[in-house]
Design a protein around this motif. Structure first.
Motif, PDB file in Angstrom:
ATOM      1  N   GLY A  61     -35.140 -12.907  20.315  1.00  0.00           N
ATOM      2  CA  GLY A  61     -34.252 -13.841  19.642  1.00  0.00           C
ATOM      3  C   GLY A  61     -32.945 -13.213  19.198  1.00  0.00           C
ATOM      4  O   GLY A  61     -31.885 -13.845  19.242  1.00  0.00           O
ATOM      5  N   LEU A  62     -32.996 -11.960  18.767  1.00  0.00           N
ATOM      6  CA  LEU A  62     -31.801 -11.287  18.249  1.00  0.00           C
ATOM      7  C   LEU A  62     -31.035 -10.519  19.320  1.00  0.00           C
ATOM      8  O   LEU A  62     -29.970  -9.954  19.024  1.00  0.00           O
ATOM      9  N   ALA A 116     -36.321  -7.738  10.297  1.00  0.00           N
ATOM     10  CA  ALA A 116     -35.555  -6.524  10.002  1.00  0.00           C
ATOM     11  C   ALA A 116     -35.769  -5.455  11.066  1.00  0.00           C
ATOM     12  O   ALA A 116     -34.825  -4.767  11.465  1.00  0.00           O
ATOM     13  N   ARG A 117     -37.005  -5.309  11.543  1.00  0.00           N
ATOM     14  CA  ARG A 117     -37.267  -4.319  12.595  1.00  0.00           C
ATOM     15  C   ARG A 117     -36.589  -4.723  13.906  1.00  0.00           C
ATOM     16  O   ARG A 117     -36.048  -3.882  14.629  1.00  0.00           O
ATOM     17  N   SER A 169     -44.018 -13.455  15.575  1.00  0.00           N
ATOM     18  CA  SER A 169     -44.188 -12.605  16.748  1.00  0.00           C
ATOM     19  C   SER A 169     -43.050 -11.601  16.808  1.00  0.00           C
ATOM     20  O   SER A 169     -41.878 -11.977  16.895  1.00  0.00           O
ATOM     21  N   MET A 170     -43.387 -10.301  16.801  1.00  0.00           N
ATOM     22  CA  MET A 170     -42.366  -9.261  16.896  1.00  0.00           C
ATOM     23  C   MET A 170     -41.626  -9.363  18.229  1.00  0.00           C
ATOM     24  O   MET A 170     -40.407  -9.166  18.295  1.00  0.00           O
ATOM     25  N   THR A 171     -42.345  -9.684  19.279  1.00  0.00           N
ATOM     26  CA  THR A 171     -41.716  -9.823  20.599  1.00  0.00           C
ATOM     27  C   THR A 171     -40.680 -10.937  20.587  1.00  0.00           C
ATOM     28  O   THR A 171     -39.566 -10.784  21.097  1.00  0.00           O
ATOM     29  N   LYS A 220     -33.661  -2.701  16.040  1.00  0.00           N
ATOM     30  CA  LYS A 220     -33.803  -2.389  17.463  1.00  0.00           C
ATOM     31  C   LYS A 220     -32.635  -2.937  18.275  1.00  0.00           C
ATOM     32  O   LYS A 220     -32.210  -2.328  19.264  1.00  0.00           O
ATOM     33  N   ASN A 221     -32.094  -4.080  17.874  1.00  0.00           N
ATOM     34  CA  ASN A 221     -31.004  -4.713  18.611  1.00  0.00           C
ATOM     35  C   ASN A 221     -29.621  -4.280  18.134  1.00  0.00           C
ATOM     36  O   ASN A 221     -28.612  -4.794  18.638  1.00  0.00           O
TER      37      ASN A 221
END
Length: 520
Positions: free
Chosen positions: A71-72, A108-109, A64-66, A113-114
């Motif tokens: 998580g990060l 990686a994405r 899940s991308m969300t 973003k983070n």
């Protein structure tokens, strides 16, 4: 480490996100990291783990991308220890390499973003002068993950190791079980292949020393112990450490294909884990001098010492497991079964992933729109599709008034490289508030390959019926779509979907207007 390698930073403790924190390497690494860092410990299921000083546990499903983004959040650095050899759903129709590429891409994405400063990735040693297409599936996948992790601008430090000698994991426990269970062993040719074993403790030191070291950003580093040896030599030394007499005989027969079956039968370990690992044993996996870095590559613990420590830890863990079972049995017989806790009910979910090659110049957004439209043409007479002009697609069985599936395009979660459709309704799907099934199209960075994945799908048909009907049909449909794309690329005729998803539905509305004008 941060205080040594990043002198311009403040003295505050940095935060490290650790994937697989409850896994083989992760749970051992966790304790070492807390000496210097605050750790965000990521695990698919948090279970009963409690936060403690310098450790925050987060549930994180990297499919899940969300979840990956949450998580990060707040981390400075990230350690990537994920490898998806085993199924993660009740029904998994997927090759481990396709699962791994999705996990790595999401990670990686999310790291980009983070604002993650560095990803430290644990990979496997790759032999020299072997074309990529001739590598084992396992090593090809490891290389692909390296490439994906480095495709979004976050610096990556890749540590490559051969056989890691520790009490859990896969490679050494497989070797130990063979030695323990077979008094006589006929050794095929691959057991004479050289490898570079390294103690788990040395790997943990290498990982810790890589964090925040700017000199290692975007570098690939081989890690090994003080000696390289063959698998046969490791078996002999393991038998000596166990104090067991074993006889070994070299034979020229027994191919890799037969060996992986034989190893699975003897060790009783899942074939999803054993097969890829045994296939890799055909390659020499020795650390290359040009990829060594002082303080990172040079393990100090000998194989015998590492094997002795691993076997001792394994025995202690087994004793603790048996003790726990005895206590649970006593509590149950004493009428205290409730103290054990309710058994978690497993969802009857599905994960199905297939890889296709897109025509030149086309992307995941195109693939999503075209696939749904193709269903109505490729399965003409059986299936038809409908688009509402905005974001909802419906799939019908011919002559049925109710859709079997309803797909909602998530524009805010999609890009040209990743198109996401929620499974939001239809007679063939269960929809729960806390369980979001979805269809995703992900283009692998730098290639025309695209993985098409169904995640967290809950079929409404009875499970046995679904497994042997709808699930099989889906695989056939994906095979037909893959062939269709190949023929399309060969012909050079690449159409645009009439209902191309742009997030506004303008193209679809224009098409409808044109159709009405023709009818009038």
């Amino acid at each position: 480490m941060e205080t040594l390698h990043d002198n311009n930073e403040t003295a505050r403790r940095k935060r490290v996100a650790l994937t697989g924190a409850s896994g083989y390497i992760g749970h051992n690494l966790l304790r070492q990291l807390t000496d210097q860092y605050d750790v965000i410990a990521l695990s698919r299921r948090r279970d009963s783990k409690e936060d403690e000083e310098h450790v925050e546990w987060r549930s994180c499903e990297l499919f899940s991308m969300t979840d990956a983004e949450k998580g990060l959040a707040g981390a400075d650095y990230a350690i990537y220890l994920v490898h998806s050899m085993l199924p993660t759903a009740k029904l998994t129709q997927a090759d481990f390499a396709d699962m791994d590429v999705i996990l790595a891409d999401n990670f990686a994405r999310a790291a980009r973003k983070n604002g993650i400063r560095q990803i430290v990735y644990m990979s496997g040693i790759v032999p020299e002068n072997v074309p990529r297409e001739q590598l084992s599936r396992h090593l090809r996948s490891r290389l692909e993950v390296e490439q994906v992790l480095g495709s979004y601008g976050v610096p990556v430090t890749t540590l490559r190791a051969g056989l890691i000698v520790g009490p859990q994991g896969s490679s050494f426990p497989i070797l130990a079980k063979l030695v323990r269970r077979l008094p006589v062993m006929l050794l095929p040719e691959w057991t004479r292949t050289p490898t570079h074993p390294v103690a788990l403790s040395d790997v943990l030191t290498s990982l810790c020393n890589s964090i925040g070291n700017r000199e290692l950003y975007n570098k690939t580093i081989d890690v090994g112990g003080p000696e390289s040896m063959s698998y046969k030599q490791m078996m002999i030394k393991t038998a000596q450490v166990m104090g067991r007499n074993r006889s070994f005989f070299d034979i020229p027969l027994l191919t890799i294909a037969l060996s992986r079956l034989w190893v699975t039968l003897i060790t009783q370990m899942p074939k999803e884990m054993v097969y890829p690992l045994v296939e890799s044993l055909a390659h020499p996996m020795v650390a290359h001098e040009e990829r060594k870095v002082k303080g990172i590559s040079d393990g100090k613990v000998s194989f015998e010492q590492a094997a002795e420590a691993a076997l001792k830890a394994e025995a202690e863990q087994e004793e603790q497991k048996q003790e726990k079972k005895r206590k649970q049995k006593q509590e149950s017989s004493a009428g205290k079964a409730a103290s054990i806790g309710p058994k978690e009910k497993r969802l009857s979910d599905v994960r199905s992933i297939q890889r296709v090659v897109l025509p030149e110049g086309k992307d995941a957004r195109w693939a999503g729109s075209y696939y749904i439209e193709w269903l109505g043409r490729g399965l003409k007479g059986i299936v038809c599709t409908e688009y509402d002009g905005s974001s909802i697609y419906r799939v019908y069985l011919r002559f049925s008034g109710k859709p079997i599936l309803e797909l909602t395009y998530f524009a805010e979660r999609s890009t040209d490289e990743s198109a996401v459709y929620g499974i939001t309704g239809g007679a063939f799907a269960k929809t729960l508030d806390d369980h979001a099934g979805r269809l995703e199209f992900l283009q692998i960075p730098g290639t025309q390959e695209c993985v098409i994945a169904i995640h967290d799908y809950l079929p409404s048909l009875p499970w046995f019926v679904y497994k042997y009907t709808q699930a099989k049909v889906h695989l056939w449909v994906m095979y037909a779509f893959r062939r269709h794309l190949r023929r399309m690329a060969d012909s050079g005729r690449i159409p645009e979907p009439q209902n191309k998803q742009t997030g506004t539905g303008q193209l679809a509305r224009a098409a409808r207007m044109k159709q009405k004008q023709k009818q009038s």
